[in-house]
Write an enzyme that holds these catalytic residues in place. Structure first.
Site, PDB file in Angstrom:
ATOM      1  N   ASP A 279       0.823  -1.205   0.000  1.00  0.00           N
ATOM      2  CA  ASP A 279       0.000   0.000   0.000  1.00  0.00           C
ATOM      3  C   ASP A 279       0.860   1.260   0.000  1.00  0.00           C
ATOM      4  OD1 ASP A 279      -2.251  -1.596   0.151  1.00  0.00           O
ATOM      5  OD2 ASP A 279      -2.446  -1.411   2.329  1.00  0.00           O
TER       6      ASP A 279
ATOM      7  N   TYR B 158       5.624 -10.137   7.287  1.00  0.00           N
ATOM      8  CA  TYR B 158       5.496  -8.694   7.498  1.00  0.00           C
ATOM      9  C   TYR B 158       5.789  -8.376   8.955  1.00  0.00           C
ATOM     10  CZ  TYR B 158       3.145  -7.778   2.997  1.00  0.00           C
ATOM     11  OH  TYR B 158       2.842  -7.637   1.658  1.00  0.00           O
TER      12      TYR B 158
END
Length: 269
Positions: free
Chosen positions: A51, A108
């Site tokens: 993103d 992540y």
């Protein structure tokens, strides 16, 4: 010839990885630099889509080049690219492996700091709260590998063929002072804004605004809530991508918030 390119980037200035007209993005910057150096149009395929403002301490893309170059492309590419994008390795591959579809695991890390610090603002998310209920947050994190359907943790579930994600590990850490938190999660795939949505709900649990049972109800019911508030983007890093045929250690951390598993300052809760 197909090549895998191992990179890292600081995503603050970018609208994410994917190429979109009219906005600054990582993919287009790389394609422009490669096309200029190789004197031919180059199109690249990334291992995923991050993103806007999200970072990657490890990221791979593949590209096809008809004629091998006769110069040090790694050196010239790093000289051409802006300082917030780094190329670590250019790896010739046998056959046609795919940077996105062949990845078997992605990890992540999400970082939080609880005090205002101008040197952390672009690398970690600021939440000015001290008294997190870490035990309940830990209980919620422990539920994640027990479920596989993450429809209730996806911003746009109907855009996917399915919402099944196999989470292999999920751990919550705190630093020795308790001023910083770190959430680490690994899975075969992730959905749109999934990690930030999970993190947002974990923060609600830590504040006492959501129970662990309510958190689990989203995993059980598979219903997408009418209102979804993801955690801030700047604390999120794609930190590891693994292939059956390629498993390289990350080369960058981007900040003094170390991401290495061996970092003794991080204590698993």
């Amino acid at each position: 010839m197909r090549y895998f390119v191992h990179i890292g980037y600081h995503g603050t200035k970018y609208s994410g990885w994917q190429k979109h007209p009219g906005v600054l993005n990582i993919q287009e910057v790389l394609e422009t630099a490669l096309s200029g150096l190789l004197k031919t149009p180059i199109y690249i395929v990334g291992c995923g889509r991050t993103d806007a403002q999200v970072h990657a301490s490890q990221f791979f893309f593949h590209m096809d080049v008809k004629q091998e170059w006769k110069f040090d492309l790694l050196f010239r590419l790093n000289k051409t690219l802006p300082d917030d994008i780094a190329v670590f390795d250019i790896i010739p591959m046998e056959g046609l492996p795919h940077a996105r579809f062949d990845a078997i695991q992605r990890s992540y890390d999400y970082f939080i700091h609880t005090y205002k610090d101008p040197f952390l603002s672009e690398y970690s998310s600021l939440y000015l709260e001290k008294n997190w209920d870490l035990d309940k947050m830990k209980d919620a994190v422990a539920l994640l590998p027990l479920y596989t359907d993450y429809r209730g943790f996806c911003k746009s579930p109907d855009r996917n063929d399915h919402t099944i994600c196999n989470i292999s590990s999920a751990t919550l850490y705190a630093d020795e002072s308790g001023d910083k938190l770190r959430f680490q999660i690994s899975a075969n795939r992730f959905l749109s804004k999934m990690i930030r949505i999970i993190m947002g709900r974990l923060l609600d649990i830590g504040r006492g605004k959501m129970s662990v049972d309510e958190f689990e109800s989203y995993l059980i019911s598979k219903e997408t809530p009418a209102i979804i508030i993801p955690a801030y983007p700047q604390g999120l890093y794609l930190s590891k991508v693994t292939y059956p045929y390629l498993d390289l250690p990350p080369r960058s951390t981007f900040s003094r918030i170390l991401q290495n598993r061996v970092n003794s300052n991080w204590i698993a809760i």
